[in-house]
Motif scaffolding. Structure first.
Motif, PDB file in Angstrom:
ATOM      1  N   VAL A  11       5.726  -8.192   8.092  1.00 33.96           N
ATOM      2  CA  VAL A  11       5.223  -7.043   8.856  1.00 33.96           C
ATOM      3  C   VAL A  11       4.680  -7.434  10.229  1.00 33.96           C
ATOM      4  CG1 VAL A  11       4.748  -5.690   6.779  1.00 33.96           C
ATOM      5  CG2 VAL A  11       2.974  -7.206   7.695  1.00 33.96           C
ATOM      6  N   GLY A  12       4.857  -8.674  10.612  1.00 35.00           N
ATOM      7  CA  GLY A  12       4.419  -9.108  11.936  1.00 35.00           C
ATOM      8  C   GLY A  12       4.970 -10.484  12.244  1.00 35.00           C
ATOM      9  N   ILE A  13       5.331 -10.718  13.504  1.00 34.80           N
ATOM     10  CA  ILE A  13       5.919 -11.990  13.909  1.00 34.80           C
ATOM     11  C   ILE A  13       5.293 -12.464  15.219  1.00 34.80           C
ATOM     12  CG2 ILE A  13       8.029 -13.164  14.676  1.00 34.80           C
ATOM     13  CD1 ILE A  13       9.637 -11.287  12.974  1.00 34.80           C
ATOM     14  N   GLY A  14       5.003 -13.758  15.297  1.00 31.79           N
ATOM     15  CA  GLY A  14       4.542 -14.378  16.541  1.00 31.79           C
ATOM     16  C   GLY A  14       5.080 -15.791  16.619  1.00 31.79           C
ATOM     17  N   CYS A  15       5.466 -16.237  17.806  1.00 30.60           N
ATOM     18  CA  CYS A  15       6.008 -17.590  17.902  1.00 30.60           C
ATOM     19  C   CYS A  15       5.960 -18.109  19.330  1.00 30.60           C
ATOM     20  CB  CYS A  15       7.457 -17.629  17.414  1.00 30.60           C
ATOM     21  SG  CYS A  15       8.627 -16.705  18.445  1.00 30.60           S
ATOM     22  N   LYS A  16       6.015 -19.422  19.435  1.00 26.25           N
ATOM     23  CA  LYS A  16       6.253 -20.088  20.712  1.00 26.25           C
ATOM     24  C   LYS A  16       7.052 -21.346  20.424  1.00 26.25           C
ATOM     25  CE  LYS A  16       2.229 -20.639  22.493  1.00 26.25           C
ATOM     26  NZ  LYS A  16       1.335 -21.125  23.575  1.00 26.25           N
ATOM     27  N   PHE A  17       8.156 -21.485  21.146  1.00 25.00           N
ATOM     28  CA  PHE A  17       9.081 -22.590  20.946  1.00 25.00           C
ATOM     29  C   PHE A  17       9.519 -23.124  22.305  1.00 25.00           C
ATOM     30  CE2 PHE A  17      10.070 -19.809  17.159  1.00 25.00           C
ATOM     31  CZ  PHE A  17       9.452 -20.620  16.226  1.00 25.00           C
ATOM     32  N   PRO A  18      10.175 -24.267  22.346  1.00 24.35           N
ATOM     33  CA  PRO A  18      10.687 -24.768  23.625  1.00 24.35           C
ATOM     34  C   PRO A  18      11.548 -23.717  24.326  1.00 24.35           C
ATOM     35  CG  PRO A  18      10.844 -26.485  21.965  1.00 24.35           C
ATOM     36  CD  PRO A  18      10.415 -25.236  21.245  1.00 24.35           C
ATOM     37  N   GLY A  19      11.161 -23.356  25.531  1.00 20.40           N
ATOM     38  CA  GLY A  19      11.906 -22.361  26.295  1.00 20.40           C
ATOM     39  C   GLY A  19      11.537 -20.930  25.997  1.00 20.40           C
ATOM     40  N   ALA A  20      10.592 -20.702  25.085  1.00 18.16           N
ATOM     41  CA  ALA A  20      10.224 -19.332  24.715  1.00 18.16           C
ATOM     42  C   ALA A  20       8.739 -19.258  24.376  1.00 18.16           C
ATOM     43  CB  ALA A  20      11.059 -18.856  23.531  1.00 18.16           C
ATOM     44  N   GLU A  21       8.008 -18.428  25.094  1.00 15.40           N
ATOM     45  CA  GLU A  21       6.574 -18.272  24.871  1.00 15.40           C
ATOM     46  C   GLU A  21       6.250 -17.173  23.865  1.00 15.40           C
ATOM     47  OE1 GLU A  21       3.688 -19.902  26.139  1.00 15.40           O
ATOM     48  OE2 GLU A  21       5.249 -21.397  26.443  1.00 15.40           O
ATOM     49  N   ILE A 247       3.422 -12.414   9.173  1.00 13.71           N
ATOM     50  CA  ILE A 247       2.424 -11.751   8.335  1.00 13.71           C
ATOM     51  C   ILE A 247       3.159 -11.097   7.178  1.00 13.71           C
ATOM     52  CG2 ILE A 247       0.607  -9.999   8.233  1.00 13.71           C
ATOM     53  CD1 ILE A 247       0.144 -10.428  11.217  1.00 13.71           C
ATOM     54  N   LEU A 248       2.707 -11.389   5.961  1.00  9.54           N
ATOM     55  CA  LEU A 248       3.370 -10.908   4.752  1.00  9.54           C
ATOM     56  C   LEU A 248       2.514  -9.891   4.005  1.00  9.54           C
ATOM     57  CD1 LEU A 248       4.722 -14.271   3.248  1.00  9.54           C
ATOM     58  CD2 LEU A 248       5.829 -12.761   4.921  1.00  9.54           C
ATOM     59  N   LYS A 249       3.207  -8.945   3.399  1.00  5.94           N
ATOM     60  CA  LYS A 249       2.566  -7.926   2.572  1.00  5.94           C
ATOM     61  C   LYS A 249       3.553  -7.498   1.498  1.00  5.94           C
ATOM     62  CE  LYS A 249      -0.746  -4.712   4.725  1.00  5.94           C
ATOM     63  NZ  LYS A 249      -0.863  -3.383   5.371  1.00  5.94           N
ATOM     64  N   LYS A 250       3.057  -6.896   0.439  1.00  6.05           N
ATOM     65  CA  LYS A 250       3.981  -6.260  -0.497  1.00  6.05           C
ATOM     66  C   LYS A 250       4.668  -5.105   0.231  1.00  6.05           C
ATOM     67  CE  LYS A 250       2.013  -7.335  -5.029  1.00  6.05           C
ATOM     68  NZ  LYS A 250       1.499  -6.779  -6.307  1.00  6.05           N
ATOM     69  N   LYS A 251       5.968  -4.993   0.017  1.00  9.79           N
ATOM     70  CA  LYS A 251       6.731  -3.947   0.709  1.00  9.79           C
ATOM     71  C   LYS A 251       6.176  -2.558   0.392  1.00  9.79           C
ATOM     72  CE  LYS A 251      11.323  -1.856   0.969  1.00  9.79           C
ATOM     73  NZ  LYS A 251      12.683  -1.831   0.383  1.00  9.79           N
ATOM     74  N   LYS A 252       5.823  -2.348  -0.857  1.00 11.23           N
ATOM     75  CA  LYS A 252       5.309  -1.038  -1.270  1.00 11.23           C
ATOM     76  C   LYS A 252       4.050  -0.681  -0.490  1.00 11.23           C
ATOM     77  CE  LYS A 252       3.919   1.524  -5.422  1.00 11.23           C
ATOM     78  NZ  LYS A 252       3.726   1.446  -6.903  1.00 11.23           N
ATOM     79  N   GLN A 253       3.161  -1.672  -0.318  1.00  6.32           N
ATOM     80  CA  GLN A 253       1.918  -1.426   0.416  1.00  6.32           C
ATOM     81  C   GLN A 253       2.192  -1.246   1.909  1.00  6.32           C
ATOM     82  OE1 GLN A 253      -1.184  -1.068  -1.084  1.00  6.32           O
ATOM     83  NE2 GLN A 253      -1.664  -0.254   0.953  1.00  6.32           N
ATOM     84  N   ALA A 254       3.162  -2.013   2.421  1.00  6.62           N
ATOM     85  CA  ALA A 254       3.511  -1.894   3.835  1.00  6.62           C
ATOM     86  C   ALA A 254       4.036  -0.495   4.149  1.00  6.62           C
ATOM     87  CB  ALA A 254       4.546  -2.946   4.205  1.00  6.62           C
ATOM     88  N   ILE A 255       4.820   0.067   3.241  1.00  5.68           N
ATOM     89  CA  ILE A 255       5.333   1.424   3.438  1.00  5.68           C
ATOM     90  C   ILE A 255       4.189   2.434   3.400  1.00  5.68           C
ATOM     91  CG2 ILE A 255       6.754   3.240   2.406  1.00  5.68           C
ATOM     92  CD1 ILE A 255       8.663   1.033   1.467  1.00  5.68           C
TER      93      ILE A 255
END
Length: 311
Positions: A11-21, A247-255
């Motif tokens: 339910v959420g994504i964040g990242c920083k990698f070579p060439g990408a902030e 970020i992880l959640k149960k799908k049922k709760q996320a809905i």
């Protein structure tokens, strides 16, 4: 994938990698087929001093290339309520994780107020601690922040502390599979009720040439600085640094909570025992058994799978 009550969703994504902030820059990088494995820059170390094309040369590495994050030593510590003095003693891995957790929360629409004092868990995979080497020649500079700043075990605790999270918090080191195992443990924790939501991922920062040397002796790293995965040209892997957080959640709760759902995931975990030699060699048979176990447990049709994270 089935829709039972235990299905886990991202339910959420964040990242920083070579060439990408951030995730958007990373997506564009992938679309463009960009390669950000570069010659080891002089601000990291003097590669010519440590390089030798002969893999058996004592104290040398045959690797000249790796993936690096730009401006790895720049960080807005006050945004996270951390003093300048403490920030100076912190491993960049701690900083990468906090940055990416903030991005993942922002992506998922979670505020600090919403998750404060919640049972949210934190599970971070980390296997390297290059930053500790920085103090080998400067012990007189050690202070009370040096212990927490250089310890990999504190990476997850920093997230829990900054955001006042009360769920389980741990750093997992299973070598190259650390972030995968961290996600599996996080998913299991959600299913068992240890936490209702989990922040998890992996991090790495390359500051010194030391690790390259034994990896070269073991012929684990590619002399070309490229990964030729699943091909006859495979000659080792390319090292890189960065951080990825989900970020992880149960799908049922996320809905129910009207969260954005990036994907549904299934995880599994096993070990090779003595099925392959030496200890670092993977067992194809054990990996096949694990896939079969995961597929059968969730009644998954392999044709429906869009992405597999392969160790």
């Amino acid at each position: 994938m089935d829709n039972d009550d235990d299905t886990i969703a991202i339910v959420g994504i964040g990242c920083k990698f070579p060439g990408a902030e951030n995730k958007d820059e990373f997506w564009n990088l992938l679309l463009n087929g960009e390669n950000h494995v570069i010659e080891i820059p002089p601000e990291r170390w003097k590669i010519d001093h440590h390089y030798d094309p002969n893999p058996d040369a004592p104290g040398k590495t045959y690797v000249r290339r790796a993936g690096f994050i730009e401006s790895f030593d720049e960080w807005d510590n006050r945004f996270f309520g951390i003093s300048d003095v403490e920030s100076e003693r912190m491993d960049p891995q701690h900083k990468f994780v906090l940055d990416c957790v903030h991005m993942a929360m922002e992506d998922g629409g979670f505020t600090r107020k919403q998750i404060a004092a919640s049972d949210t868990g934190v599970y971070i995979g980390a296997m390297n601690d290059d930053y500790k080497l920085a103090w080998n020649d400067g012990l007189e500079m050690t202070d009370n922040y040096s212990l927490t700043g250089s310890s990999p075990s504190i990476i997850s605790s920093r997230v829990s502390f900054v955001y006042n999270l009360h769920g389980p918090s741990m750093v997992i080191d299973t070598a190259c599979s650390s972030s995968l195992v961290a996600m599996h443990v996080a998913a299991q924790a959600i299913k068992s009720g240890d936490c209702s939501m989990a922040i998890c991922g992996g991090v790495n920062c390359i500051l010194y040439p030391d690790t390259f040397i034994p990896l070269s002796k073991a012929r684990m790293v590619s002399p070309t600085g490229q990964c030729h995965t699943f091909t006859a040209e495979a000659d080792g892997y390319a090292r890189g640094e960065g951080c990825g957080i989900v970020i992880l959640k149960k799908k049922k709760q996320a809905i129910t909570d009207c969260n954005k759902i990036w994907a549904e995931i299934s995880t599994g975990c096993n070990q090779d025992g003595r099925m392959a030699t030496p200890i670092t060699a993977p067992s194809g048979e054990q990996q096949e058994k694990l896939l079969q176990k995961v597929y059968s447990a969730k009644n998954i049709n392999a044709a429906d799978i869009q992405y597999i994270e392969a160790h």
